[in-house]
Every structure is written in C-alpha cells, then in structure tokens.
Design a protein around this motif. Structure first.
Motif, PDB file in Angstrom:
ATOM      1  N   LYS A   1      82.160  25.452 -59.686  1.00 29.88           N
ATOM      2  CA  LYS A   1      81.048  25.225 -60.622  1.00 29.88           C
ATOM      3  C   LYS A   1      80.137  24.059 -60.210  1.00 29.88           C
ATOM      4  O   LYS A   1      79.481  23.448 -61.045  1.00 29.88           O
ATOM      5  CB  LYS A   1      81.594  25.006 -62.058  1.00 29.88           C
ATOM      6  CG  LYS A   1      82.206  26.253 -62.638  1.00 29.88           C
ATOM      7  CD  LYS A   1      81.140  27.276 -62.956  1.00 29.88           C
ATOM      8  CE  LYS A   1      81.614  28.689 -62.837  1.00 29.88           C
ATOM      9  NZ  LYS A   1      80.533  29.642 -62.626  1.00 29.88           N
TER      10      LYS A   1
ATOM     11  N   PHE B   1      83.585  21.681 -55.130  1.00 31.92           N
ATOM     12  CA  PHE B   1      84.464  21.986 -56.247  1.00 31.92           C
ATOM     13  C   PHE B   1      83.887  23.190 -56.996  1.00 31.92           C
ATOM     14  O   PHE B   1      82.659  23.416 -56.932  1.00 31.92           O
ATOM     15  CB  PHE B   1      84.552  20.784 -57.198  1.00 31.92           C
ATOM     16  CG  PHE B   1      85.403  19.662 -56.665  1.00 31.92           C
ATOM     17  CD1 PHE B   1      86.749  19.588 -57.012  1.00 31.92           C
ATOM     18  CD2 PHE B   1      84.887  18.684 -55.836  1.00 31.92           C
ATOM     19  CE1 PHE B   1      87.554  18.547 -56.549  1.00 31.92           C
ATOM     20  CE2 PHE B   1      85.688  17.649 -55.357  1.00 31.92           C
ATOM     21  CZ  PHE B   1      87.027  17.580 -55.714  1.00 31.92           C
TER      22      PHE B   1
ATOM     23  N   PHE C   1      66.070  28.472 -61.697  1.00 34.08           N
ATOM     24  CA  PHE C   1      66.628  28.022 -60.417  1.00 34.08           C
ATOM     25  C   PHE C   1      65.727  28.446 -59.259  1.00 34.08           C
ATOM     26  O   PHE C   1      64.953  29.402 -59.393  1.00 34.08           O
ATOM     27  CB  PHE C   1      67.989  28.679 -60.151  1.00 34.08           C
ATOM     28  CG  PHE C   1      69.098  28.187 -61.023  1.00 34.08           C
ATOM     29  CD1 PHE C   1      69.537  26.876 -60.945  1.00 34.08           C
ATOM     30  CD2 PHE C   1      69.726  29.054 -61.923  1.00 34.08           C
ATOM     31  CE1 PHE C   1      70.581  26.423 -61.738  1.00 34.08           C
ATOM     32  CE2 PHE C   1      70.762  28.613 -62.725  1.00 34.08           C
ATOM     33  CZ  PHE C   1      71.189  27.292 -62.636  1.00 34.08           C
TER      34      PHE C   1
ATOM     35  N   SER D   1      80.076  23.720 -67.682  1.00 36.39           N
ATOM     36  CA  SER D   1      79.960  24.932 -66.881  1.00 36.39           C
ATOM     37  C   SER D   1      81.293  25.684 -66.828  1.00 36.39           C
ATOM     38  O   SER D   1      81.340  26.919 -66.965  1.00 36.39           O
ATOM     39  CB  SER D   1      79.497  24.550 -65.475  1.00 36.39           C
ATOM     40  OG  SER D   1      79.362  25.688 -64.684  1.00 36.39           O
TER      41      SER D   1
ATOM     42  N   PHE E   1      72.049  29.879 -49.514  1.00 38.00           N
ATOM     43  CA  PHE E   1      70.852  29.263 -48.923  1.00 38.00           C
ATOM     44  C   PHE E   1      71.089  28.939 -47.444  1.00 38.00           C
ATOM     45  O   PHE E   1      70.189  29.046 -46.626  1.00 38.00           O
ATOM     46  CB  PHE E   1      70.448  27.995 -49.680  1.00 38.00           C
ATOM     47  CG  PHE E   1      69.946  28.251 -51.083  1.00 38.00           C
ATOM     48  CD1 PHE E   1      69.644  29.533 -51.520  1.00 38.00           C
ATOM     49  CD2 PHE E   1      69.765  27.202 -51.982  1.00 38.00           C
ATOM     50  CE1 PHE E   1      69.182  29.778 -52.810  1.00 38.00           C
ATOM     51  CE2 PHE E   1      69.298  27.439 -53.276  1.00 38.00           C
ATOM     52  CZ  PHE E   1      69.008  28.714 -53.695  1.00 38.00           C
TER      53      PHE E   1
ATOM     54  N   ALA F   1      75.367  28.935 -54.426  1.00 33.93           N
ATOM     55  CA  ALA F   1      73.956  28.788 -54.044  1.00 33.93           C
ATOM     56  C   ALA F   1      73.864  28.134 -52.668  1.00 33.93           C
ATOM     57  O   ALA F   1      73.095  28.582 -51.814  1.00 33.93           O
ATOM     58  CB  ALA F   1      73.211  27.960 -55.088  1.00 33.93           C
TER      59      ALA F   1
HETATM   60  N1  LIG Z   1      69.726  28.029 -57.032  1.00 27.30           N
HETATM   61  C1  LIG Z   1      70.753  28.212 -57.844  1.00 27.30           C
HETATM   62  N2  LIG Z   1      70.980  29.419 -58.392  1.00 27.30           N
HETATM   63  C2  LIG Z   1      72.025  29.598 -59.242  1.00 27.30           C
HETATM   64  N3  LIG Z   1      72.894  28.632 -59.582  1.00 27.30           N
HETATM   65  C3  LIG Z   1      72.696  27.421 -59.049  1.00 27.30           C
HETATM   66  C4  LIG Z   1      71.633  27.162 -58.155  1.00 27.30           C
HETATM   67  N4  LIG Z   1      71.709  25.859 -57.791  1.00 27.30           N
HETATM   68  C5  LIG Z   1      72.736  25.332 -58.431  1.00 27.30           C
HETATM   69  N5  LIG Z   1      73.350  26.267 -59.201  1.00 27.30           N
HETATM   70  C6  LIG Z   1      74.493  26.018 -60.059  1.00 27.30           C
HETATM   71  O1  LIG Z   1      75.676  26.563 -59.477  1.00 27.30           O
HETATM   72  C7  LIG Z   1      76.621  26.615 -60.533  1.00 27.30           C
HETATM   73  C8  LIG Z   1      77.774  27.512 -60.156  1.00 27.30           C
HETATM   74  O2  LIG Z   1      78.513  26.828 -59.189  1.00 27.30           O
HETATM   75  P1  LIG Z   1      79.459  27.591 -58.154  1.00 27.30           P
HETATM   76  O3  LIG Z   1      78.675  28.609 -57.448  1.00 27.30           O
HETATM   77  O4  LIG Z   1      80.134  26.563 -57.349  1.00 27.30           O
HETATM   78  O5  LIG Z   1      80.485  28.299 -59.139  1.00 27.30           O
HETATM   79  S1  LIG Z   1      81.825  29.056 -58.740  1.00 27.30           S
HETATM   80  O6  LIG Z   1      82.902  28.079 -58.841  1.00 27.30           O
HETATM   81  O7  LIG Z   1      81.685  29.612 -57.391  1.00 27.30           O
HETATM   82  O8  LIG Z   1      81.960  30.114 -59.762  1.00 27.30           O
HETATM   83  C9  LIG Z   1      75.838  27.127 -61.731  1.00 27.30           C
HETATM   84  O9  LIG Z   1      76.410  26.551 -62.883  1.00 27.30           O
HETATM   85  P2  LIG Z   1      76.079  27.087 -64.354  1.00 27.30           P
HETATM   86  O10 LIG Z   1      74.610  26.820 -64.582  1.00 27.30           O
HETATM   87  O11 LIG Z   1      76.912  26.280 -65.253  1.00 27.30           O
HETATM   88  O12 LIG Z   1      76.413  28.537 -64.374  1.00 27.30           O
HETATM   89  C10 LIG Z   1      74.416  26.644 -61.442  1.00 27.30           C
HETATM   90  O13 LIG Z   1      73.989  25.666 -62.345  1.00 27.30           O
END
Ligand SMILES: Nc1ncnc2c1ncn2[C@@H]1O[C@H](COP(=O)(O)OS(=O)(=O)O)[C@@H](OP(=O)(O)O)[C@H]1O
Length: 337
Positions: A83, A81, A265, A172, A92, A88
């Motif tokens: 956010k 889903f 992260f 988020s 990865f 990531a």
């Molecule tokens: N390693 C790493 N690096 C950066 N971010 C990380 C990582 N692992 C998990 N996340 C979390 O991923 C959240 C964003 O989710 P998505 O990539 O699915 O968002 S999107 O719908 O594609 O915009 C983003 O949410 P927010 O912190 O609210 O910005 C991150 O918390």
C-alpha cells in the motif's frame, strides 16, 4: 566371422569418436558462456545446483548474441511496503526501454518457494542482455525468511523499498481490508485494535525494524528507500532517482504520463509510443491508462482524539526510520506536530 569382428570394431570406433567430439564442443560452449556472460553463467550453474531435477531451458545452455532475448532472474526487486505505491512504481518503470517486469506479483520468496529458481525465472518476461528485469512483490520485506532467500538467490540484487505516511498507509490497508467484507466492516479504530499502541498498528507503521533486517543482509548502496507521496505528486522525480540507482539513462518524457482528474493520479498516456509495454493498467478513456479500482479507494475519516493518539505513538517510529536511512520524509499527517 573375421569380417564381422572388423565391422563391429569399425562401428565402435566411430561412436567413440562422435562422443568425444560432442563433449569437447559442449565444454567449449560452457567456457565461452562463462567468459561472455558471467552472470547468466552463475544463474545457469545455480539452476544446475538447485534441488530441481528439471533441465535448464535451451536458451540458458547455448551462447547468446547481445540482442537475443531470454528469461532472466530479476536484477532488481521492489520488496515493499504494501500500500505504498509499489504497483504504480513498477508500472511506470516499465516505460523505460531497458526495463522489463512481470505484470503481477510473483511472490516466489513468500508463497511459492516450494518451486525453484528455474520456475521463478520462467515467470519473467523475455529480455535482452542489456535490459534489467524488475520484479515487485510488496510482501517480500515483511519476513526475514524471504529476505534471506533473496540474498541466497543473489546477494548483489538491487532492492527498492517504498514507504508512505504511516497514517495514510493505515487508512489504505483498512480500505483494502473492508472492501472484502463491507457489510460487516469494523470501524477504523476497532480495526486498529481499539488503541493506537496495538500490535496491528505497530506492524504497519514501523518501517524501521524490517529495514534494519534488510540492511543486515544487503549493503546500503544496494537499497533505495523512497516515499509514495513523491511518486503521487512528481512521478518524474522518483523515476529519475530509480533510473539513476539502476545505472540507466533517464529516458522519461513528461508526455509519457497524464494526470487523470477522475482518478486523482498520474496515469499512462495511452498514445505514448512506450505505452504498449506498460499494459496491465486499465484504460479509462482513450487518453489515459490508470491502475484499477483497487488503487485509490476512499480512506476512512479519523476522529481527532484517535488521530492525536496515532501521531504520538507513531512519531518516534518515524524518527527511528529517518535516522536509519539518513533521509527525512515530510509526511502530511506529521507536519507541524
Ligand atoms: N499513479 C498512481 N496510480 C494509482 N495508485 C497510486 C499512484 N501513485 C501512488 N498510488 C498509490 O498506490 C497505493 C497502492 O499501493 P500498492 O500498489 O503498493 O498496493 S499493494 O500493496 O500492491 O496492493 C494506492 O493507495 P490507495 O489510494 O490507498 O488505494 C495509491 O494511493
């Protein structure tokens, strides 16, 4: 006159002979393709049968050697889903030598369906027959129409679904939404519709309904549901699980990722020999390549009363999800409540 007729007949018979030879060898090509590469052959056929009049590219109409590269339709999709850590995870995963993936969301099944499968395939990176192509577009899970379209493309495609503590997901999504209109940003509660039971909250916290739709279209063993928290804390565990799901050996090494204190992260280790394949991230310093500033935005505070309202409203939806997937996630906002 007679000489002229004889030479015309001669030219005619030569032409007929050439036409017959070419068509026989094309047929032989096709039979060989079908035998060696049944999946690509289906794709090739599908592209022929799609409503597109563009001829398939040259690579898809000639037999391939095992290590020869071409663009292929995805074998695996990360469908949502939003956010929940989908970017990531996608990044990865590309640390694996047998996984390729386009750097951005292609959104073919939601926003570009007026194009055709050949167009979609062209957005993919080159891969060998042994490699798996993964595409992630976090909005695919949100409409039954796009799920149905995915099934039409390939009913055997593997699907990965990321979920997340629903209250953190709300925060988020809020952070993303106000980043676009900061000066006139509504409060978190107003953005939620003023009440925990609002349709806008429900849409983001109810993972079970879209997943039921997925399960009505795809066999369960083709769908892997994971939660973002583990990806954040122990990316190695999540990657192992996805590699297993895709039938790949775990090639991940601890040194492939580094925890970046500033970002909070795990990020790519830019000195790992696998890093160049995972580019698309932003290099913060010479050691780590982290996702950009649109990941890890500050989350809003939630007042105690509204928080309790949210917990009470969301808890039954979590239970529904856990019974549906036969797996429970220990989400931080729902511990001991
Ligand atoms: N390693 C790493 N690096 C950066 N971010 C990380 C990582 N692992 C998990 N996340 C979390 O991923 C959240 C964003 O989710 P998505 O990539 O699915 O968002 S999107 O719908 O594609 O915009 C983003 O949410 P927010 O912190 O609210 O910005 C991150 O918390």
């Amino acid at each position: 006159m007679c000489k002229k007729i004889v030479s015309v007949l001669f030219v005619l018979s030569i032409s007929i002979y050439i036409i017959l030879e070419v068509s026989t060898s094309l047929e032989a090509h096709n039979i060989l393709r079908q035998h060696w590469f049944p999946e690509q052959h289906d794709t090739f056929l599908a592209s022929l049968h799609s409503n597109d009049s563009t001829p398939p590219d040259e690579a898809s109409s000639s037999p391939l050697l095992e290590d020869e590269t071409q663009k292929r339709l995805p074998d695996c999709l990360i469908i949502g889903f939003s956010k929940c850590g989908t970017t990531a995870l996608r990044g990865f995963l590309t640390l694996h030598p047998d996984i390729v993936s386009p750097l951005r969301e292609i959104r073919y099944f939601t926003s570009h369906y007026e194009e055709n499968l050949e167009w979609y395939k062209n957005q993919m990176p080159l891969s060998t027959a042994a490699q798996i192509t993964v595409e992630k577009s976090a909005g695919y899970i949100s409409t039954s129409e796009s799920l149905e379209r995915i099934r039409q493309m390939n009913a055997s495609v593997k699907l990965v679904v990321m979920v997340r503590d629903p209250i953190t997901r709300l925060q988020s999504e809020y952070a993303r939404s106000v980043s676009k209109n900061s000066p006139r940003a509504p409060s978190f509660r107003t953005w939620c519709g003023g009440t925990a039971q609002s349709p806008s909250v429900l849409r983001l916290v109810d993972y079970a309904t879209p997943l039921e739709q997925v399960f009505s279209l795809f066999p369960r063993q083709q769908v892997l549901v994971l939660s973002e928290e583990l990806l954040e804390e122990k990316p190695l565990d999540i990657l192992k699980e996805v590699y297993g799901f895709l039938g790949l050996k775990n090639t991940f090494e601890k040194t492939d990722l580094v925890f970046n204190e500033e970002k909070g992260f795990f990020c790519f280790n830019t000195s790992s020999p696998k890093y160049p394949k995972a580019k698309g991230s932003i290099v913060l310093n010479e050691k780590t390549g982290c996702l950009g500033s649109h990941k890890g935005r500050a989350h809003p505070e939630i007042g105690d009363r509204f928080f309790k309202e949210l917990v009470d409203f969301i808890r039954p939806h979590n239970q529904r999800l856990f019974s549906l997937i036969g797996r429970k996630f220990n989400w931080p906002n729902f511990k001991g409540v």
